[in-house]
Design an enzyme around this catalytic site. Sequence first.
Site, short mmCIF file in Angstrom:
data_model
loop_
_atom_site.label_atom_id
_atom_site.label_comp_id
_atom_site.label_asym_id
_atom_site.label_seq_id
_atom_site.Cartn_x
_atom_site.Cartn_y
_atom_site.Cartn_z
N TYR A 30 -1.31 0.17 9.95
CA TYR A 30 -1.51 -0.49 8.66
C TYR A 30 -0.29 -0.30 7.76
O TYR A 30 0.26 -1.25 7.19
CB TYR A 30 -2.76 0.08 8.00
CG TYR A 30 -3.08 -0.44 6.62
CD1 TYR A 30 -3.72 -1.66 6.46
CD2 TYR A 30 -2.77 0.29 5.49
CE1 TYR A 30 -4.04 -2.14 5.20
CE2 TYR A 30 -3.08 -0.18 4.22
CZ TYR A 30 -3.71 -1.39 4.08
OH TYR A 30 -4.03 -1.86 2.83
N LYS A 72 2.41 -3.15 6.40
CA LYS A 72 2.70 -3.35 4.98
C LYS A 72 4.20 -3.15 4.71
O LYS A 72 4.80 -3.88 3.91
CB LYS A 72 1.86 -2.41 4.12
CG LYS A 72 0.37 -2.74 4.11
CD LYS A 72 0.06 -4.04 3.37
CE LYS A 72 -1.43 -4.28 3.20
NZ LYS A 72 -1.71 -5.56 2.52
N SER A 132 0.83 -1.20 0.00
CA SER A 132 0.00 0.00 0.00
C SER A 132 0.86 1.25 0.00
O SER A 132 1.98 1.25 0.52
CB SER A 132 -0.87 -0.01 1.26
OG SER A 132 -1.46 1.26 1.48
#
Lengths: 328, 328
Positions: free
Chosen positions: B150, B154, B126
């Site tokens: 998050y 990633k 991402s």
Amino acid sequence: MHILIIGAAGMIGRKLTSALLKSGQVGGKAISKFTLTDVVEPAKIDFNGDVATVVSDVSLPGEATKLIAARPDLIFHLAAIVSGEAEADFDKGYRINMDGMRFLLEAIRQEGVKAPYLPRLVFTSSIAVFGAPFPEAIGDEFFNTPLTSYGTQKAICELLLNDYSRKGFVDGVGIRLPTITIRPGKPNAAASGFFSNILREPLVGQEAVLPVSKDVRHWFASPRAAIGFLTHAAELDTSKLGWRRTLSVPGLSTTVGEEIEALRRVAGDKAVNLIKDVPDQKIISMVAGWPRNFDAKRAIGLGFKAEQSFDEIIRIHIEDELGGKIGG
Amino acid sequence: MHILIIGAAGMIGRKLTSALLKSGQVGGKAISKFTLTDVVEPAKIDFNGDVATVVSDVSLPGEATKLIAARPDLIFHLAAIVSGEAEADFDKGYRINMDGMRFLLEAIRQEGVKAPYLPRLVFTSSIAVFGAPFPEAIGDEFFNTPLTSYGTQKAICELLLNDYSRKGFVDGVGIRLPTITIRPGKPNAAASGFFSNILREPLVGQEAVLPVSKDVRHWFASPRAAIGFLTHAAELDTSKLGWRRTLSVPGLSTTVGEEIEALRRVAGDKAVNLIKDVPDQKIISMVAGWPRNFDAKRAIGLGFKAEQSFDEIIRIHIEDELGGKIGG
């Protein structure tokens, strides 16, 4: 102030413990207790206060929780296996260098669920988080593209340290140590060991092997400077770091040839003649992927300090390890 | 060729499965088997070959091992929880977004111990691996300073993918997806959902909420482009990637205001009037830390392609999701 040192039996751990014992305080707060832990029993210390020495491997589930239950105010996490070993033993590298850090961070976070708890955690990262090709000097915003499992593990720890700090679970500071030279004692499994060996051994009249060419450039600091980085990181105002909690600290960029010329100035041709060229292709290719020079603006601005010459690094070794005298 | 899709029940997983069914091959090799897995039962597919649909959570120990035992040739790892949920549920985010990837990589490595095995693994990373402040456009060498859990998860997966690829345990390719717009279906927990909602809902005559200002700039690609990135990554000559296995793929940099003007051109004022401004401070501050524009040279050079205008993105949605007709 209660200080926990994880990896206390290692070279840096022992020197750090001595320095803290000598100063008796961190950031103006008196040290009341030491907890020294490692996978082997840390040496006893002479301290007018509480001392616990604990044999523990924080990379095993539950071990960090036990250490953190005593709610230390300041934690140094120095425990790691070196680059050569992490490259040779993939499982062990990830377990010790990555899982250990995660267990520690989780133990701190879970302790904070019981009652507010925000210890300072000083973590030793490494310049191995960077991978070639490099610019002339690696700046504070150069990207992490490690070319070893060790560097990968350290880069992951840096990310975790940032996130746990950002979430308010820990007050973390990471420092990317230069290659510590001259390492006292015996050679270890670090592929970078020869940078020390070629000085340490000749200074006591022993032969040493140089596996790379003299024009190899690398990034150095003395053990004394390393201890200075750690204690400075322990006292740092972390509000100045934002969420980028790990710093490339200052060091000295020099070639192996310049190392050897510094040895010649301090200990003469006799010492230099003890260095034998024995090229080692495996080490040559590993070293080719290592950083050579940094522009450590952030850390310098925050007051971190290193040596300015290799003569100084050799003199520090002679003072701190050889009682001021060159042997051989 | 046996293809395993992890996260097959999600929006991207379903579209990818359809695209692969339609083409019947990857890189000229006929597809002989699909294994579709997710935490909920993936939909049945109509395929003239072997199909297994498996309910499995790869973030639980042992699950990835079971999936990899069938030695798929090509693996798409799409399973993740979104940014908003990972920020709200720290444990779940690390378990699903990080441990899941590690279990998968380990399962592949351990399968390779039994007999040589080097599957292609396509992983969806991402743009959340990047954190503000940003340059005008984020280049391929910009550093990873995620400002969310998050993004941290990633970024860690990217490091693991590089290291496992470098060690020869897997043939990995990561792609940092732009924000996929227009997401079909219902809004999900992603904080970025509004970028889609403000187009998707008005296109079918429904109101939508805009929680940020119209001058917010962001980085987009259509679901159709996303599927193109994934299939292109599956066919890519990975020798061109070196050990930097994750790419920022191309996309479209545009403002919310420009999104809305594209909606006006395609669906008129009536659609635009259905967008209600309801500022949400939490979303505003999250979005402020998100990337806005990229210079995706590497991926473009490797043949990845995205849309050139938001009109095109809206037309793709109308074609692929609305049967070519605007409702409302």
